[in-house]
Design a protein around this motif. Structure first.
Motif, PDB file in Angstrom:
ATOM      1  N   TRP A  68      65.373 105.220  88.314  1.00 47.95           N
ATOM      2  CA  TRP A  68      65.648 104.180  87.322  1.00 47.95           C
ATOM      3  C   TRP A  68      66.792 104.593  86.396  1.00 47.95           C
ATOM      4  CZ3 TRP A  68      64.789  99.278  87.140  1.00 47.95           C
ATOM      5  CH2 TRP A  68      63.670  98.726  87.780  1.00 47.95           C
ATOM      6  N   SER A  69      66.789 105.841  85.954  1.00 45.82           N
ATOM      7  CA  SER A  69      67.853 106.329  85.074  1.00 45.82           C
ATOM      8  C   SER A  69      69.205 106.279  85.784  1.00 45.82           C
ATOM      9  CB  SER A  69      67.556 107.757  84.612  1.00 45.82           C
ATOM     10  OG  SER A  69      66.360 107.802  83.868  1.00 45.82           O
ATOM     11  N   SER A  70      69.206 106.635  87.061  1.00 42.67           N
ATOM     12  CA  SER A  70      70.454 106.601  87.837  1.00 42.67           C
ATOM     13  C   SER A  70      70.991 105.175  87.932  1.00 42.67           C
ATOM     14  CB  SER A  70      70.207 107.165  89.238  1.00 42.67           C
ATOM     15  OG  SER A  70      69.786 108.507  89.189  1.00 42.67           O
ATOM     16  N   LEU A  71      70.092 104.224  88.207  1.00 43.30           N
ATOM     17  CA  LEU A  71      70.520 102.829  88.351  1.00 43.30           C
ATOM     18  C   LEU A  71      71.003 102.244  87.029  1.00 43.30           C
ATOM     19  CD1 LEU A  71      67.698 101.594  90.732  1.00 43.30           C
ATOM     20  CD2 LEU A  71      70.144 101.564  91.261  1.00 43.30           C
ATOM     21  N   LEU A  72      70.259 102.486  85.965  1.00 44.29           N
ATOM     22  CA  LEU A  72      70.630 101.899  84.674  1.00 44.29           C
ATOM     23  C   LEU A  72      71.932 102.494  84.133  1.00 44.29           C
ATOM     24  CD1 LEU A  72      67.122 101.678  82.962  1.00 44.29           C
ATOM     25  CD2 LEU A  72      68.485  99.805  83.899  1.00 44.29           C
ATOM     26  N   SER A  73      72.100 103.809  84.270  1.00 45.04           N
ATOM     27  CA  SER A  73      73.333 104.434  83.788  1.00 45.04           C
ATOM     28  C   SER A  73      74.531 103.961  84.601  1.00 45.04           C
ATOM     29  CB  SER A  73      73.214 105.962  83.839  1.00 45.04           C
ATOM     30  OG  SER A  73      72.948 106.405  85.160  1.00 45.04           O
ATOM     31  N   THR A  74      74.332 103.808  85.911  1.00 49.87           N
ATOM     32  CA  THR A  74      75.409 103.284  86.762  1.00 49.87           C
ATOM     33  C   THR A  74      75.782 101.873  86.344  1.00 49.87           C
ATOM     34  OG1 THR A  74      74.819 104.639  88.680  1.00 49.87           O
ATOM     35  CG2 THR A  74      75.962 102.575  89.118  1.00 49.87           C
ATOM     36  N   ALA A  75      74.778 101.029  86.102  1.00 53.02           N
ATOM     37  CA  ALA A  75      75.041  99.638  85.730  1.00 53.02           C
ATOM     38  C   ALA A  75      75.787  99.561  84.399  1.00 53.02           C
ATOM     39  CB  ALA A  75      73.732  98.860  85.650  1.00 53.02           C
ATOM     40  N   LEU A  76      75.342 100.338  83.405  1.00 50.91           N
ATOM     41  CA  LEU A  76      75.990 100.290  82.093  1.00 50.91           C
ATOM     42  C   LEU A  76      77.425 100.800  82.161  1.00 50.91           C
ATOM     43  CD1 LEU A  76      72.998 101.526  79.898  1.00 50.91           C
ATOM     44  CD2 LEU A  76      73.942  99.210  79.995  1.00 50.91           C
ATOM     45  N   LEU A  77      77.631 101.861  82.934  1.00 44.53           N
ATOM     46  CA  LEU A  77      78.991 102.390  83.083  1.00 44.53           C
ATOM     47  C   LEU A  77      79.890 101.379  83.790  1.00 44.53           C
ATOM     48  CD1 LEU A  77      80.999 104.733  82.872  1.00 44.53           C
ATOM     49  CD2 LEU A  77      80.140 105.562  85.075  1.00 44.53           C
ATOM     50  N   ALA A  78      79.398 100.794  84.877  1.00 40.45           N
ATOM     51  CA  ALA A  78      80.197  99.828  85.627  1.00 40.45           C
ATOM     52  C   ALA A  78      80.526  98.607  84.781  1.00 40.45           C
ATOM     53  CB  ALA A  78      79.445  99.403  86.894  1.00 40.45           C
ATOM     54  N   LEU A  79      79.560  98.102  84.035  1.00 35.06           N
ATOM     55  CA  LEU A  79      79.808  96.923  83.201  1.00 35.06           C
ATOM     56  C   LEU A  79      80.793  97.232  82.085  1.00 35.06           C
ATOM     57  CD1 LEU A  79      76.179  95.491  82.955  1.00 35.06           C
ATOM     58  CD2 LEU A  79      78.107  94.484  84.188  1.00 35.06           C
ATOM     59  N   SER A  80      80.679  98.412  81.470  1.00 34.03           N
ATOM     60  CA  SER A  80      81.608  98.752  80.387  1.00 34.03           C
ATOM     61  C   SER A  80      83.042  98.834  80.893  1.00 34.03           C
ATOM     62  CB  SER A  80      81.195 100.064  79.722  1.00 34.03           C
ATOM     63  OG  SER A  80      81.300 101.147  80.635  1.00 34.03           O
ATOM     64  N   ILE A  81      83.219  99.432  82.075  1.00 32.25           N
ATOM     65  CA  ILE A  81      84.566  99.477  82.670  1.00 32.25           C
ATOM     66  C   ILE A  81      85.033  98.072  83.016  1.00 32.25           C
ATOM     67  CG2 ILE A  81      85.918 100.315  84.627  1.00 32.25           C
ATOM     68  CD1 ILE A  81      84.064 102.747  84.717  1.00 32.25           C
ATOM     69  N   GLY A  82      84.117  97.253  83.542  1.00 34.36           N
ATOM     70  CA  GLY A  82      84.467  95.878  83.884  1.00 34.36           C
ATOM     71  C   GLY A  82      84.886  95.071  82.675  1.00 34.36           C
ATOM     72  N   TYR A  83      84.171  95.240  81.560  1.00 33.44           N
ATOM     73  CA  TYR A  83      84.548  94.517  80.334  1.00 33.44           C
ATOM     74  C   TYR A  83      85.957  94.891  79.896  1.00 33.44           C
ATOM     75  CZ  TYR A  83      79.501  93.637  79.873  1.00 33.44           C
ATOM     76  OH  TYR A  83      78.209  93.254  80.087  1.00 33.44           O
ATOM     77  N   MET A  84      86.232  96.197  79.869  1.00 32.04           N
ATOM     78  CA  MET A  84      87.534  96.659  79.410  1.00 32.04           C
ATOM     79  C   MET A  84      88.648  96.219  80.367  1.00 32.04           C
ATOM     80  SD  MET A  84      88.810 100.555  78.645  1.00 32.04           S
ATOM     81  CE  MET A  84      88.711 101.015  80.373  1.00 32.04           C
TER      82      MET A  84
END
Length: 534
Positions: A68-84
């Protein structure tokens, strides 16, 4: 700044505004609805991909907090890069349209089932932590990054003037988040029991493809974008056919080398399968990446070694005639206790497991079969038992909320005076890996006066530790010959640990990383690697 420059500045600003207006004509209400729907659907897709990630990675790496930690951290990182990235490209790359982003997203989601197996196999050399994290990063970062870019693009298009930027941004993110909420509820409450994980992933890919085509039509009509509708139509059709072919290929009976899947169903709780190995004469009951039952195809006899150890439970209290089994599995223990005249009620969280035990195994119910979470259902029970069997643990995922001081106290409250609790706990006997077993023993000792511990296989590295506990002395009844097999398997576990496992502090998942990795290797040896993937 000189006053002479002001008129020139105003003219330049005026020209820029005119150019912007020409490129982006004022939006109608229908236009805004289209973009808000896009934000909502992509928001729902983000959360659905995150949740489906546990079903894709879980059969191989488990569904522990690490995954779960791996999935959530991946999602947050990917979304933050996507926003920027989306914000920058929305301002500097007018050639990149929202339809292009969703087309790429559709492709990246669609390839997940195709690359899932090789990615997880390749990352396995990194161990449980590293493998789960790398698998999540490679499989889900690309599509989630693209989905993160959608918000800034929608805000850019939907903003009619600087005075409305804040309002527009707030509306877009509110609608996107609402879509995430609805997508989470729809997937978890309704969709997963109706369709397989792979089919849902492909459906999300097709949905993104449809939205990309819809936006391409809009951009061609309203924004005068240079989109070739014929080209878009051809691309969409080809991709749809490829994806649908993938769905068709995944539907139907699954057969693997040496194994045949005779039943499978995805529920809210996992991927349940009944797998036959005709050459070995074994029928397995699997939930995710764990084997929770096994029997001889010819005789219907249970084959899991620990069940014979737990089967001796009635000999600690020959007068007892009522038992509660927490964790039904394939139901063989119910049959064993019936031979001692013991009526057994069962609690099983997964309805598919209860169905498979009744339909495909030799399970013969002698009491009630209660479907629901054990922690909740035990509180609802209004009766007490001579025996309780706590059998919820495998080498794969462990429901740690069922293994705490508070849980043991609740179970004790459901025992009759002199009643006995048997708890099966999987662990390693390797030096340095005793901490989980010692912690469980120490926690049990806080609740019960007496404890005896047995193992399923005295010489094995990977073992089932069966704890018998009671407030009365634990004495086996029967002839010496009958009891010799069990007494040979008795071990001394001191409970030498400062850790008392509680609901507030339960580090078992972290303590059991080595066990989970060992179990996965053993499971692959049992049933083969291919069977752990969709």
């Amino acid at each position: 700044m000189s006053k002479q420059s002001l008129p020139h500045q105003k003219r330049s600003s005026s020209k820029a505004s005119a150019a912007s207006a020409a490129a982006h004509p004022p939006l109608t209400r229908a236009d805004r609805v289209l973009f808000y729907i896009t934000a909502s659907i992509t928001g729902a897709t983000v959360m659905m991909i995150e949740l489906l990630g546990t079903r894709i990675i879980g059969p191989y790496y488990g569904v522990s907090m690490i995954v779960w930690s791996s999935l959530l951290s991946t999602a947050l990182l990917a979304l933050s890069i996507g926003y920027m990235l989306g914000g920058r490209l929305a301002d500097t790359a007018p050639w990149l349209r929202l339809s292009h982003i969703l087309l790429v997203t559709a492709i990246l989601i669609g390839v997940i089932p195709l690359i899932s197996k090789p990615v997880q196999l390749a990352s396995n050399v990194l161990g449980l932590r590293g493998g789960a994290l790398v698998s999540a990063f490679v499989l889900f970062t690309p599509c989630l990054l693209m989905l993160g870019m959608v918000g800034p693009y929608v805000i850019k298009i939907a903003t009619s003037g600087l005075e409305r930027v804040g309002r527009t941004a707030g509306t877009v993110y509110a609608i996107s988040t609402l879509g995430s909420v609805l997508g989470t509820l729809f997937l978890g409450f309704f969709l997963l029991p109706l369709a397989g994980t792979e089919q849902i992933v492909i459906a999300l890919s097709l949905l993104m493809l449809f939205m990309a085509l819809l936006l391409a039509l809009y951009e061609n009509r309203r924004l005068r974008a240079r989109n070739s509708i014929v080209g878009w139509g051809a691309t969409t059709g080809i991709l749809a056919l490829v994806l649908l072919f993938g769905v068709g290929a995944g539907v139907g009976e699954r057969n693997y080398s040496g194994s045949k899947v005779v039943f499978e169903q995805e529920t809210h709780y996992g991927w349940v399968r009944v797998v036959d190995q005709p050459d070995r004469g074994i029928r397995w009951l699997m939930s995710g990446g764990s084997t929770i039952g096994a029997e001889d195809i010819r005789t219907g006899a249970g084959l899991l070694g620990y069940q014979k150890v737990v089967g001796y439970l009635p000999r600690f209290n020959p007068a007892g005639d009522e038992a509660l089994l927490v964790g039904l599995g394939s139901g063989h223990l119910v049959n064993v206790y019936e031979q001692f005249g013991v009526r057994t009620d069962s609690i099983e969280i997964d309805p598919a497991v209860a169905y498979a035990a009744d339909r495909y195994f030799s399970f013969q119910p002698t009491g009630d079969v209660i479907v629901g979470d054990a922690r909740y259902q035990i509180k609802q029970l209004n009766k007490r038992y001579d025996f309780i069997i706590h059998d919820c643990f495998t080498g794969g995922a462990e429901p740690i909320h069922l293994l705490s001081l508070e849980m043991f106290q609740e179970l004790k409250a459901k025992l009759k005076p002199g009643g006995v609790l048997a708890l099966n706990f999987v662990g390693l006997t390797l030096e340095g890996e005793e901490a989980p077993v010692e912690a469980v023993a120490h926690t049990l000792d806080q609740v019960f006066e007496h404890r005896r511990t047995f193992v399923s296989s005295p010489e094995a590295t990977f073992n089932d530790f069966v704890f018998y506990v009671s407030d009365e002395p634990l004495e086996l009844q029967g002839s010496a010959d009958t009891l010799a097999w069990l007494t040979e398997r008795e071990v001394t576990i001191e409970g030498d640990s400062e850790l008392i496992i509680t609901d507030n502090f339960n580090p078992l998942e972290t303590l059991h990383i080595a066990k989970a990795e060992y179990y996965r290797d053993m499971l692959i040896e049992r049933v083969g690697e291919e069977i752990l993937f969709y």
